[in-house]
Design an enzyme around this catalytic site. Structure first.
Site, PDB file in Angstrom:
ATOM      1  N   CYS A 162      -4.577  48.885  20.624  1.00 54.59           N
ATOM      2  CA  CYS A 162      -3.810  48.834  19.371  1.00 54.59           C
ATOM      3  C   CYS A 162      -2.374  49.321  19.486  1.00 54.59           C
ATOM      4  O   CYS A 162      -1.645  49.318  18.499  1.00 54.59           O
ATOM      5  CB  CYS A 162      -4.567  49.587  18.289  1.00 54.59           C
ATOM      6  SG  CYS A 162      -6.216  48.888  18.088  1.00 54.59           S
ATOM      7  N   HIS A 295       0.173  55.217  11.812  1.00 53.29           N
ATOM      8  CA  HIS A 295      -0.832  54.302  12.344  1.00 53.29           C
ATOM      9  C   HIS A 295      -1.915  54.129  11.276  1.00 53.29           C
ATOM     10  O   HIS A 295      -2.343  53.025  11.014  1.00 53.29           O
ATOM     11  CB  HIS A 295      -1.396  54.854  13.655  1.00 53.29           C
ATOM     12  CG  HIS A 295      -2.278  53.883  14.374  1.00 53.29           C
ATOM     13  ND1 HIS A 295      -1.848  52.634  14.756  1.00 53.29           N
ATOM     14  CD2 HIS A 295      -3.578  53.961  14.763  1.00 53.29           C
ATOM     15  CE1 HIS A 295      -2.839  51.995  15.350  1.00 53.29           C
ATOM     16  NE2 HIS A 295      -3.903  52.765  15.360  1.00 53.29           N
ATOM     17  N   HIS A 330      -5.782  46.013   9.913  1.00 52.25           N
ATOM     18  CA  HIS A 330      -5.362  46.558  11.203  1.00 52.25           C
ATOM     19  C   HIS A 330      -5.212  45.384  12.175  1.00 52.25           C
ATOM     20  O   HIS A 330      -6.200  44.817  12.628  1.00 52.25           O
ATOM     21  CB  HIS A 330      -6.387  47.571  11.709  1.00 52.25           C
ATOM     22  CG  HIS A 330      -5.970  48.273  12.967  1.00 52.25           C
ATOM     23  ND1 HIS A 330      -4.767  48.018  13.598  1.00 52.25           N
ATOM     24  CD2 HIS A 330      -6.584  49.236  13.709  1.00 52.25           C
ATOM     25  CE1 HIS A 330      -4.671  48.779  14.673  1.00 52.25           C
ATOM     26  NE2 HIS A 330      -5.756  49.524  14.758  1.00 52.25           N
TER      27      HIS A 330
END
Lengths: 405, 331
Positions: A162, A295, A330
């Site tokens: 990620c 995040h 996400h």
């Protein structure tokens, strides 16, 4: 060593729409792109996701591309975003010939692989379906995106889950500082797949409701997909081209939490170090940071430790912060660049994206941005991207103010 | 870019004897088209409780990384940078098999957790407790060179003092069958795991210096020939594998050169995979260290090389789309 790295172009596609304008409108109106799964074939329809509205066929028609790209969603989205970035920077064919293209992805061509894998595995590879597995690796998708954008002098692929796109941005900036290139097209692309939707589900970190980053009752992630690229440029090149500047990549850092493959350390060591080191590079102190695009995945673990890391730096006087994952989902490997573009839009248009879905504070004094506030003088933004394996990266984008004369 | 970059130590796991230089004097020769790596003895390197939970690629990675660090002057590298074309492919494969056999409701989290490409680099960081720069590149046959370039520019610019750089790829029997179809330019396929400790510190223990690292995307032959200097690049170590589809671009480059370099190969004894070029880097460094070229590496030379072994220049291409050049210098 070249000192400054400027951003002179940006392109984006996500569940919020195609392009910077659609993204900006959705962000300003507080309209989330998260909804029911329309594209990927899965039994797990209980999980809301942030899918790009267009099908592969629609994107292929739009781009006028055929086999094998028409079956590679990471590539299709990548081309759309990279094209917008390159066009908005006004880069010519000749300039692209000398530029670098660094793209982050982890999924690569897994969407194609998972469609053909069973046939290939059951038939002992005799079938022509096995040829489709060629596109599985990450580098292939970067090459196919690059081929549809320009000639490029150097291309490669970062793959740190990620934080992949953030690390592509960092490598591009280092290439410019080292004088290897003057212009770098950097970012990432990642399609939603059955593979990683199920993978995240085995870790029990997906939320069946819309995700609620930094909320006391948060239950996990909504996965998303998309692509975004920005154009990084050296000061000399900006001057020579007379390019307009969207912002400065003033600092960045890549660190490792070095704790666990999929969990983060309690005190957020990796996140803390990434933000600290990025501020050091930028010559900024904590009080100079006006906004943190966190995040903020919405998992109990990430948000707790990210907040812990922030409080180690700012104590109880946190800067304004929010996670935009409740807008886009996400977007895993692409999240670093998707959120970088969101930060650049915020700098340019003087707004701060809201933290949708938030109701209850995790801790006193830890309230994310939830209302419209005047933020026309936002100067320095921190953008965090944390990946599996503790691959933590922080970028700092600063408003570029033309000096007098 | 005032700083220098030296190779301080190296370790490999491949189809040759693992964690050893025995291949230099007596290489294992194979007749098969596909051979798996010889597994290293991990009992002094990894705790058995940890080792049991690791896939093949992770065991090999930890073995080469720990060995390279043990043999070096560096215990906590400033950066850990890894190249891998396919990542933890065997775990991805198992996850895909389970997905196609049992559907979406009884999958194993461990397979997914250890399926991403960066599992490798972050595992080393977890074991060493290294909080520094940690990155992973996955770009076909130049994954290793991408990692090396990242470390090299950071070291040259003084951003880091040292780094653990490596490349790791595993090829399962199933993936070998797939590679036969998808990569017709391959020949002898094997596996690779290479770790190198790089440092800017001049020391008598250094193996050689990395003086140039370049990547190219779709270069003209001219761009490549312009790179090569007849006074420096006398010994070329090429990614030749005996398959015309792979070898022709190297031959075209040699034809276009204004001089005749001594040409070497390494894939004949180490095999082909996305991380093979890391073994080329390893072989080039060993030639400079030992100041000798084993005869089995010679490719299409009329004579034995009698010139100075000052430089070894490693050229590699992936699908003739991306090229890399690494220039190593004797210390």
């Amino acid at each position: 060593m070249a000192d400054k790295v400027f951003v002179t172009g940006a392109g984006i596609i996500s569940a919020l729409g195609i392009g910077k304008e659609a993204t900006l409108e959705a962000l300003l109106n507080g309209e989330s792109g998260i909804g029911k799964i329309p594209h990927i074939q899965t039994e797990h329809e209980e999980f809301p996701v942030g899918e790009v509205a267009l099908s592969n066929a629609e994107m292929s028609r739009m781009l006028n591309v055929g086999y094998p790209i028409d079956g590679l969603r990471t590539v299709l989205m990548g081309i759309i975003a990279a094209k917008e970035a390159v066009e908005s920077a006004g880069l010519t064919e000749k300039e692209l010939r000398k530029a670098a293209f660094i793209s982050g992805t982890t999924v690569g061509g897994m969407d194609k692989t998972e469609r053909h894998f069973k046939t290939v595995f059951d038939s002992n590879v005799e079938t022509d379906d096995s040829l489709e597995l060629k596109y599985n690796d990450c580098g292939y998708s970067t090459e196919l995106i690059a081929d549809n954008i320009g000639k490029f002098n150097l291309i490669t692929t970062t793959s740190t889950a990620c934080s992949s796109a953030a690390n592509a941005i960092i490598f591009g900036a280092n290439l410019i500082k080292a004088g290897v290139t003057d212009i770098a097209v950097v970012g990432g692309s990642e399609a939603l797949t059955k593979f990683h939707l199920n993978g995240f589900n085995t870790l029990m970190i997906l939320d069946k409701k819309n995700c609620r980053p930094f909320d006391k009752e948060r239950m996990g992630i909504n996965l998303g997909e998309g692509a975004a690229y920005i154009i990084l440029e050296s000061e000399n090149s900006v001057k020579a081209r007379g390019a307009s500047i969207l912002g400065e990549l003033r600092g960045y850092a890549n660190t490792c939490d070095a704790f666990h493959q999929t969990a983060t350390s309690k005190n957020g060591e990796g996140a803390y170090l990434a933000m600290r080191k990025a501020m050091d590079m930028a010559h900024l102190c904590p009080q100079d940071i006006d906004y943190i695009n966190a995040h903020g995945t919405g998992t109990p673990n990430n948000d707790e430790t990210e907040l812990a890391a922030m409080q180690r730096i700012w104590d109880y006087e946190l800067p304004k912060f929010s996670s935009t994952k409740a807008f886009t989902g996400h977007t895993t490997s692409a999240s670093g660049s998707i959120e970088a573009v969101i930060c650049l839009l915020a700098l340019q248009h003087g707004f701060l994206p809201k933290n949708l879905g938030w109701h209850n504070p995790m801790k006193e004094d830890a309230i994310p941005v939830i209302d419209d506030v005047d933020n026309s003088n936002v100067k320095n933004i921190i953008n965090n991207s944390f990946g599996f394996g503790g691959n933590d990266s922080t970028l700092i984008f600063s408003k570029f103010i033309k000096e007098n004369g | 870019m005032a700083n220098r970059c030296y190779i301080n130590s190296l370790a490999q796991v491949s189809c040759q004897k693992p964690l050893s230089d025995e291949w230099f004097d007596s290489p294992c020769l194979y007749l098969e088209d596909y051979v798996r790596a010889q597994e290293p003895d991990t009992k002094d390197l990894i705790m058995p409780s940890e080792s049991r939970r690791m896939s093949k690629i992770l065991k090999r990675t930890v073995s080469t990384a720990i060995t390279a660090l043990k043999n070096s002057e560096i215990k906590h590298p400033d950066a850990i940078i890894t190249g891998t074309g396919m990542g933890c492919m065997e775990n991805s494969e198992k996850f895909l098999i389970d997905l196609s056999r049992f559907g979406e409701n009884c999958l194993k989290p461990t397979l997914f957790m250890q399926s991403t490409h960066n599992t490798i680099s972050s595992l080393i960081a977890i074991i060493l407790k290294c909080h520094g720069y940690n990155n992973t590149y996955s770009h076909k046959g130049i994954s290793f060179e991408s990692s090396l370039l990242d470390a090299w520019i950071q070291m040259k610019n003084g951003m880091i003092r040292n780094a653990l750089v490596g490349a790791h790829d595993e090829v399962s029997p199933f993936m070998d069958l797939v590679l036969e179809r998808t990569h017709p330019e391959y020949s002898f396929v094997s596996e690779a795991s290479v770790s190198a400790v790089l440092t800017n510190n001049m020391s008598s223990n250094n193996i050689c210096e990395v003086v140039e690292v370049k990547l190219f995307h779709r270069p003209d032959v001219k761009e490549l020939t312009n790179l090569l200097d007849k006074n420096i690049d006398n010994v070329l170590l090429l990614g030749i594998n005996g398959n015309t589809l792979n070898d022709r671009p190297y031959e075209n480059l040699l034809k276009a050169l204004s001089y005749k370099p001594h040409t070497l190969q390494y894939k004949n004894i180490f095999g082909e995979n996305f991380s093979a070029s890391a073994l080329g880097f390893y072989v080039g460094a060993k030639i400079l260290e030992k100041q000798m070229i084993p005869t089995f590496l010679s490719w299409h030379n009329e004579n034995v090389y009698t010139g100075n072994l000052e430089y070894v220049t490693i050229l590699n291409h992936s699908d003739n789309i991306t090229w890399s050049m690494i220039r190593l210098k004797r210390v």
